[in-house]
Scaffold this motif. Sequence first.
Motif, PDB file in Angstrom:
ATOM      1  N   TYR A  92     -21.131  27.750   4.684  1.00 16.89           N
ATOM      2  CA  TYR A  92     -20.977  27.100   5.996  1.00 16.89           C
ATOM      3  C   TYR A  92     -19.626  27.465   6.608  1.00 16.89           C
ATOM      4  N   GLY A  93     -19.544  27.235   7.886  1.00 19.99           N
ATOM      5  CA  GLY A  93     -18.281  27.440   8.608  1.00 19.99           C
ATOM      6  C   GLY A  93     -18.344  26.674   9.920  1.00 19.99           C
ATOM      7  N   ALA A  94     -17.188  26.329  10.431  1.00 22.58           N
ATOM      8  CA  ALA A  94     -17.142  25.632  11.731  1.00 22.58           C
ATOM      9  C   ALA A  94     -15.925  26.125  12.498  1.00 22.58           C
ATOM     10  N   TRP A  95     -16.100  26.418  13.750  1.00 30.45           N
ATOM     11  CA  TRP A  95     -14.997  26.932  14.548  1.00 30.45           C
ATOM     12  C   TRP A  95     -15.115  26.478  16.002  1.00 30.45           C
ATOM     13  N   LEU A  96     -13.981  26.432  16.635  1.00 32.37           N
ATOM     14  CA  LEU A  96     -13.905  26.105  18.054  1.00 32.37           C
ATOM     15  C   LEU A  96     -13.885  27.405  18.843  1.00 32.37           C
ATOM     16  N   THR A  97     -14.452  27.367  20.023  1.00 31.74           N
ATOM     17  CA  THR A  97     -14.353  28.524  20.923  1.00 31.74           C
ATOM     18  C   THR A  97     -13.875  28.029  22.277  1.00 31.74           C
ATOM     19  N   ARG A  98     -12.853  28.680  22.785  1.00 24.47           N
ATOM     20  CA  ARG A  98     -12.318  28.281  24.087  1.00 24.47           C
ATOM     21  C   ARG A  98     -12.796  29.257  25.146  1.00 24.47           C
ATOM     22  N   ARG A  99     -13.351  28.722  26.211  1.00 25.73           N
ATOM     23  CA  ARG A  99     -13.805  29.565  27.308  1.00 25.73           C
ATOM     24  C   ARG A  99     -13.715  28.747  28.587  1.00 25.73           C
ATOM     25  N   GLN A 100     -13.064  29.324  29.576  1.00 27.45           N
ATOM     26  CA  GLN A 100     -12.939  28.663  30.888  1.00 27.45           C
ATOM     27  C   GLN A 100     -12.388  27.240  30.762  1.00 27.45           C
TER      28      GLN A 100
END
Lengths: 339, 1090
Positions: free
Chosen positions: B147-155
Amino acid sequence: MQKSLIHSGLCLLSCGAIALAGCATAKLKSPDPAIRRNALIEAAKKGDNTNLLHKALEDENDLVRRTAVRLLVDKGLDAEEELIGLLDDRDPLIRRSVLNTLCLLKGKELSLNILETALHDEDPSVRLQAMSALVAVKPIDARRTQIIQAHIPKEKNQAIISLGSSALWPFHRDVVLLKDRPDWDHEVRVVSEFPLPKEGWKFKTDPKGEGHFPKFKWYAANLNDQDWKPIEIEKIWETDDFKYDGIAWYRRTIKAPAKPEKFNAAELHFDSVDECAWVWLNGIYVGEHNLGTVGWTIPFNLDVTKEIKWGEDNQITIRVLDTSGAGGIYKPVTLQILE
Amino acid sequence: MKNTLITVALSLLTAASLTAQEQLVEYTGDALKAPNVMACWQFKPGSELKDSAGRAPDLKLQGKSSFVKDGKFGGALKCLGSGPTDDKLQGVQIMNPKLFAPKTSFSIDMWINPDEIAATTGTGSYFLIDKKLYFYAREFEKANWDYGAWLTRRQNKFTVTFSLGFKDHSTFLTSRPFDLPAGEWHHFAFAYDAQGSARIFMDGEALATAYYPDHGPVANGTYILTIGDRVGSTHNSFPGLISQVRFCSPQADEYKGKPLFTTNSGRTVFYRFEKDNIITLKLFNDTTEDLTDIQIEYNGLALPEASVALLKSHESCEVKVPLDLTLKPGSYSFPAKALYIQNGKPVEIKGICEYDLIPRENIFMPVVMWGTADSEPLKKIGFTHDLRGMGNCRASWESEEIVDLTKTNSVQGTYDLLNKRMKEGIHVCLTTRPGPNLSRMFLDDLSLHRINRNGKPANTDNLDACNPKVLAYGYRFGKSITQAFGRFPIFDAALIHSEVRDNTALSFHDFEVEAAEKAIGAKIPEQAISKGGVPYTVLPAFPPSHIIPNDDLILKYYSWFWKDGDGWNPLHSAVNHGLKDGLKPTGRTDFWTFFDPAVRVPSLWGSGGDVDYLSQWTYSYPDAIKIGQATDELFAMAEGRPNQKVMKMTQIIWYRSGTAPIEKMPADESKRVQWERDIPDAKFITIAPDHLSIALWSMIARPVKGIMYHGWGSLMPNIGGTSYKHTNDATKYRLAKLVHEVIQPLGPMLLNVPDHKTDVAILESFASQMYMQCGSSGWSNSWEADMHLILQWAGYQPRVIYDETIRKNGLGDYKVLVMPNCGVLTQDVYDEIKAFQARGGIIVSDERLCPALVPDVIIPIFKREPEQAKENKEALQAISKKLREQLAPFYHAPFKTSNEDLVARLRKFNSTDYLFVINDKRTYGNYVGQYRKVMEDGLPNEGTVTLARKQGVVYDLTTSKQVNATIGNDGISIETALGPGDGKLYLVTASPIAKVTAKVPQKASRGTDFNVTLNVVGGNGRNMDAVIPLAVTIKDPSGNVAEFSGYHAAVNGKLTLTLNVAPNDMSGIWTLEAKELASGLTTLAQIPVF
């Protein structure tokens, strides 16, 4: 009775034509150039207008005169004499148009004296037309060759130089790649590849297109190119600060690999050259890539099976023509060993 | 079908939703000792590496990470973020890969606090936890573990993704976007029940949930648990603080599934009187048990269709509630309730359903930001649209079926966006691009890429759009999207593809060869190697006249290739038809599509396929009126398709190389201008404001139906993650001023005013382009473009025509035909031109004109010098002047100006003229002018503009005033004065505007339609024979501005509005005030409403 009616009708038509011509002549005296021009055009629709056209050639307005020339041109060979008379008209557009027309009408029968004279015209568009006509007839005979050769050194216009030089290009090689050989029905495989080095090339521009002349021979294997500028391939020559459009030459000596035990051909593969290229290996012409401006993105191969010296130094010379924008050997060049 | 999602989580109401929130505390005592707590890292000072639950081995601190004391509950792990120059592991790790490899359900929860870097800059992903390594789909086993979890920043928004590995594939659950400000603590939890249900929680609220049927526990692998960064390869550490990370297996109770009652899924914002008036209430059984006796109530009503006897695990039921959209604009709500039996016990979930009613929109001219931005600054400037992606249709490629995007995990984010945008009044234009997406997805599939004659890849960047499978996919792609989101009227446009034809290439797959041979009736000519045609110089038997037969085989092949053969135009059409067909259930007809840059191709009809609008972007340097050239090319292209229209884009960005070359920047910093000191390595800078203004006027002087801009990062300050740099702050103010003062008030009028039918044509010849490798290809920097500039500066109004235009329409409309680079013509085109000459038509050409024609004027091809913008302009203007002098006795243009820098253009509605005047007087400024490539600063200019008409009354539509004009032999002359880069629009009418009248009912009833009619009346007592711009203000008795207030156009001097005062709106005296924007006359009317 019937005949007499027809005769009367013809007379009426003829009188009408005369009246119209008279009317047109009057209009040609109008102070308004548009009326004068329209008079020519209307008269052309109605019938014989030669006299009007002759008069109009003396008009003070260029567009009226040009219209007259156009209408003369429409008469074709019937107006040949008048057209030849206009080859030294004061208006370069008329000279060019007339030369164009004569070239089209007469083809290779057109007097070479006319073309030779036109090559000295002050207007480049006339000279370009003359050069186009000179090189259009293939094969180019000795007289045409002589005229072209004599003119190129005096010419300043690149397009005219390029046209003449291309026509007299003395090198020829029928490039038949392994895959295209009619006797070859095996799958062609690249068994090994040797990229040519990016660095270490020498470079010289050739704005007059003379480098291949016998007195220069920039393709010769033993040419001393010490004073040529260093350059890299796989990038456009503008990157190395050569802001230049035209012909330029690349030279380098490369060490070829040892002769493979088994192979069927060796080819130089050019990923792309912007935009045309002519190639020599060890002073021997091995072929060209000359598709005009469209060729700059197109990869090509040249067979060097016979010219390559395996395991030794090989001198490669590439003449490149770039007519606009970026130019040069901007993509990799590879020696391919094929089976 | 293992990846099929059943549903996604929303803003949810659950029967026990407080439980998760109650867990947002520091874990101590028994909470740490629970048997399912495998570890809890609290990073407490002195024992930072220790597991507070005492079960896990010590952590290993990696790289530049550190521990700090200001965590949520005392201690925190601090990471600094990663980048290409600092690609080193950070965070903490458990070095044994067998640990934290769950065999059953599990949950991970943590507190995070992003720093400024994470919250405000860049576009990227930040890993919170990782034991998976591969954050994208790959089919091999090692990409599908744990498993993995990540944030993604866009706009400026974040999403969070929770990925699970199942040995042969992975799942990716992505939340809808949310705010995550710097310096704030937020709690995130990721849970998987080992039976297919994955869930993400934020601050105790379910943020996303997905059910993957037939999925068991995750596959365990060999990567080690990493907190705060990616386990390997390139690193993406989370820039900020992480506190109290708890790992439970089996999962913590609070993250188990519950029945979820949704009261705000789908649409929640509606226009008044919309046909679609449905809001949906939904109960989703996110448990492993059945629910029975379900009843959904709203407003205290329990309708029969809202009763369901049984709701199985992971199924949902919904009720569609019809709303009353006749009410006045505002926010409304009603109570809702879900009742059911779970485990034999009755359960009730209460909620409030909230929705908004907004006023109907007036007709407006679209001002599109070709890019993505926040609503507030978009509105401030006056943009009406921006571009957004919606949904991933890859599944449709694989399944060869329409996909239901409402079942994907990103759907709620899209719904939220569309609802928000409706409230804000910013329309959404979809950016689709299925072609390039396919190309990227299947790089190795040769059947999807072009091949040369030897079967080798011809251009791997460009999809082989001719592949029949691709066409079918394009249709499905379009239909899938509008089926899912077409209910939202704010989503009203789509960019089909962009810049796809620049890299097209001839291709020789069997299906292409077959299609080509069928189309041309012969083998493909062997000379066809390049998409650019065949130089006639390499053809030994080329006709000396350069007149080729109409059925010339090479030309036939290239016509086929550029029209249909490279596949792009048919693919655009397929996507367009898919989008439209997907909308059929809604009955919508307002949706429009476009393709750009549509004239970045040879001059042949068909570019863009069946899209509604063609568009093209143009860089304004060196001479901004060249925007008009590209626009005129678009009109020439659009003529090939009935009903196709034109929009036009100006680039906000300027290439540094074309304006202020970086290599020429002074080495001495003190000699640089301010923006060069601030951002010396900027690759793209901001268009100068005067250029922007000239470009805008050049666009609207033509009958475009919308305008566009690209380069948000260059328009606005502090936009991170882009190479577009903000180097001129004045530009955005200038754009806002122009949009608010010109486009908005005059836009409705401009949409109704046709072009003037000009009698000067400029031929862009496809035959010449294919045999002589010429043409502007939409770049507006070729000789053809300069010839067009010459004509504009000469005071002519050139219309671009193609070979096909001549074939279709002949040349009967024209008096002057300009032929740059027209060296090769087909026989039929040549015949038309000869007939044109025989009628007295004038030919202006260059020295490359085909030898069979005798021109009237030759303009030698002009070659620009690279750093002489002023000299180049002067030289071209000198040619303009000479041309004008030469043609003066023979051709009379409909207008003239007293200096070349006053550039005029005419549009016409019946007897009324719309005369645009643009001030192109410019000089070198100190923004980029020091490099002599662009004169970017406008100068004031004044002079006389003369319109060839015998009488008329002149109004300045930019000031709403009548202006003095004198009538002479040449026509009506207007003395004009313009500021730097400014434009003006003069309205010239046959009779003066005498008054504006309003016809309103004597009384009106609330809840009933009634008409109000505004008439702009001329001095002759009749309505004006014109389109007159109007500003209308409608107010309720309290003075509140009401629906339909704003700008309108009175076509033929008349505007009728159908009003409807809502039943819940105010009775009393409503007022209607209208001002016509030509002379400024007003009218005021009162409407008693009962």
